[in-house]
Design an enzyme around this catalytic site. Structure first.
Site, mmCIF file in Angstrom:
data_model
loop_
_atom_site.group_PDB
_atom_site.id
_atom_site.type_symbol
_atom_site.label_atom_id
_atom_site.label_comp_id
_atom_site.label_asym_id
_atom_site.label_seq_id
_atom_site.Cartn_x
_atom_site.Cartn_y
_atom_site.Cartn_z
ATOM 1 N N CYS A 1 46.897 34.488 43.731
ATOM 2 C CA CYS A 1 46.487 35.812 43.256
ATOM 3 C C CYS A 1 46.021 35.749 41.807
ATOM 4 O O CYS A 1 46.848 35.683 40.890
ATOM 5 C CB CYS A 1 47.635 36.801 43.411
ATOM 6 S SG CYS A 1 47.240 38.473 42.841
ATOM 7 N N CYS B 1 47.169 38.699 39.675
ATOM 8 C CA CYS B 1 48.578 38.623 39.306
ATOM 9 C C CYS B 1 48.822 37.618 38.186
ATOM 10 O O CYS B 1 49.594 37.876 37.256
ATOM 11 C CB CYS B 1 49.427 38.215 40.510
ATOM 12 S SG CYS B 1 49.167 39.195 41.995
ATOM 13 N N ASP B 2 48.176 36.459 38.261
ATOM 14 C CA ASP B 2 48.567 35.330 37.424
ATOM 15 C C ASP B 2 47.506 34.815 36.458
ATOM 16 O O ASP B 2 47.788 33.915 35.665
ATOM 17 C CB ASP B 2 49.006 34.165 38.325
ATOM 18 C CG ASP B 2 50.196 34.541 39.201
ATOM 19 O OD1 ASP B 2 51.025 35.342 38.748
ATOM 20 O OD2 ASP B 2 50.289 34.025 40.327
#
Length: 318
Positions: free
Chosen positions: A133, A136-137
């Site tokens: 992701c 997300c990261d």
């Protein structure tokens, strides 16, 4: 018999449980025996979930959601659903233990699963440089060298997004042509931070405590070479966890469960769906949580209408 059973324990399932429990529906949450908490259990720092300006570990966030649901009266059961009977007014949920639970309403929130490469290092270094992701990261890879695996729209989108943070982004694809749409290809080709590595697949992921590189294997002649990296994003697709409802609920063309507009109502009365299992596009913890809210409210309204209809029927008989 229960009023509502929630299948799944990610952000959608636990948020649905919080709302349903506060509505005195006393929900039963079937959380899975091995994957309770969903994909966030494999995530380290979560910095984009509202209310946590300092960030929070994925497992801690899910523990807090579970605790909040239990505080209001939800019961969490760590078992796996093996069979569903959604026909008729009474829904039956059969568990791996053999127990059968019945309810007037079911909320299906089993999420989705990222497709994986199947390498040992992929699991070992998950959250330590291996991610599925970018949203997300990506923030954790400022001025780093990273790679994205895949050749579809999602891979191009991930790679383009990651150039906001990384100094260099490789796109590794096992063929010499992409599956991605023309516009997504053009964006990736035009980005000076992106470099394509064609006709290659990942044979191994290197690193002890964090990703340090990968071993590339040519899909043409089988030769191998190492590529130093700080991070690896796997973007080869994801699959909604719908196997339990095949032939029971209508699916959308993307393979997700079909719902009525912005609601959580499926094609079977009394059955609701929430989270990634209905969302082929966003797949974020916060959107899943919002979807869980919708499902709980829809279920509450359904049960209230059901109770009202029963009261009218009783009054007519009397």
């Amino acid at each position: 018999m229960r009023q509502v059973i929630i299948i799944g324990s990610g952000p959608a399932g636990y948020t649905a449980a919080i709302y349903a429990a506060r509505a005195n529906l006393e929900p039963l949450v079937v959380a899975s025996s091995v994957e309770a908490g969903g994909e966030l259990m494999n995530t380290t720092e979560v910095e984009n979930f509202p209310g946590f300006p300092e960030g929070i570990q994925g497992p801690e966030l899910m523990d807090k959601m579970r605790e909040q649901a239990e505080k209001f009266g939800a019961e969490v059961l760590y078992d796996d659903v093996v069979e569903l009977d959604l026909d008729g007014a009474v829904k039956k949920v059969t568990l791996g233990s053999g127990a059968v639970h019945e309810a007037s309403a079911v909320i299906f929130a089993t999420g989705s699963a990222y497709r994986k490469l199947g390498l040992e290092g992929e699991e070992r270094l998950s959250g330590r440089g291996v991610s599925w992701c970018a949203t997300c990261d990506g923030f954790f890879f400022r001025e780093r060298t990273i790679a994205v695996v895949g050749g579809g729209d999602s891979a191009m989108e991930e790679a383009t997004f990651l150039t906001r943070f990384a100094s260099k982004v490789y796109i590794i694809h096992r063929k010499d042509t992409l599956r991605a749409s023309k516009i997504m290809q053009e964006r990736a080709f035009a980005d000076p931070k992106i470099e394509f590595i064609w006709n290659a697949e990942i044979a191994d992921i290197l690193g002890e405590d964090a990703v340090s590189g990968v071993v590339l294997r040519s899909t043409e002649d089988g030769t191998t070479r190492e590529l130093p990296l700080d991070g690896l994003f796997v973007a080869i697709g994801n699959d909604p966890r719908t196997h339990l409802v095949h032939g029971k609920l209508e699916l959308a063309p993307e393979g997700t469960i079909k719902v009525d507009g912005r609601s959580s109502r499926t094609t079977v009365p009394g059955v609701f769906a929430a989270g990634d299992v209905i969302d082929p596009t966003y797949r974020q913890a916060v959107t899943a949580a919002g979807s869980g809210t919708v499902a709980a409210l829809d279920a509450e309204h359904f049960l209230a209408a059901l109770a009202q209809a029963e009261q009218k029927a009783d009054a007519a008989v009397a």
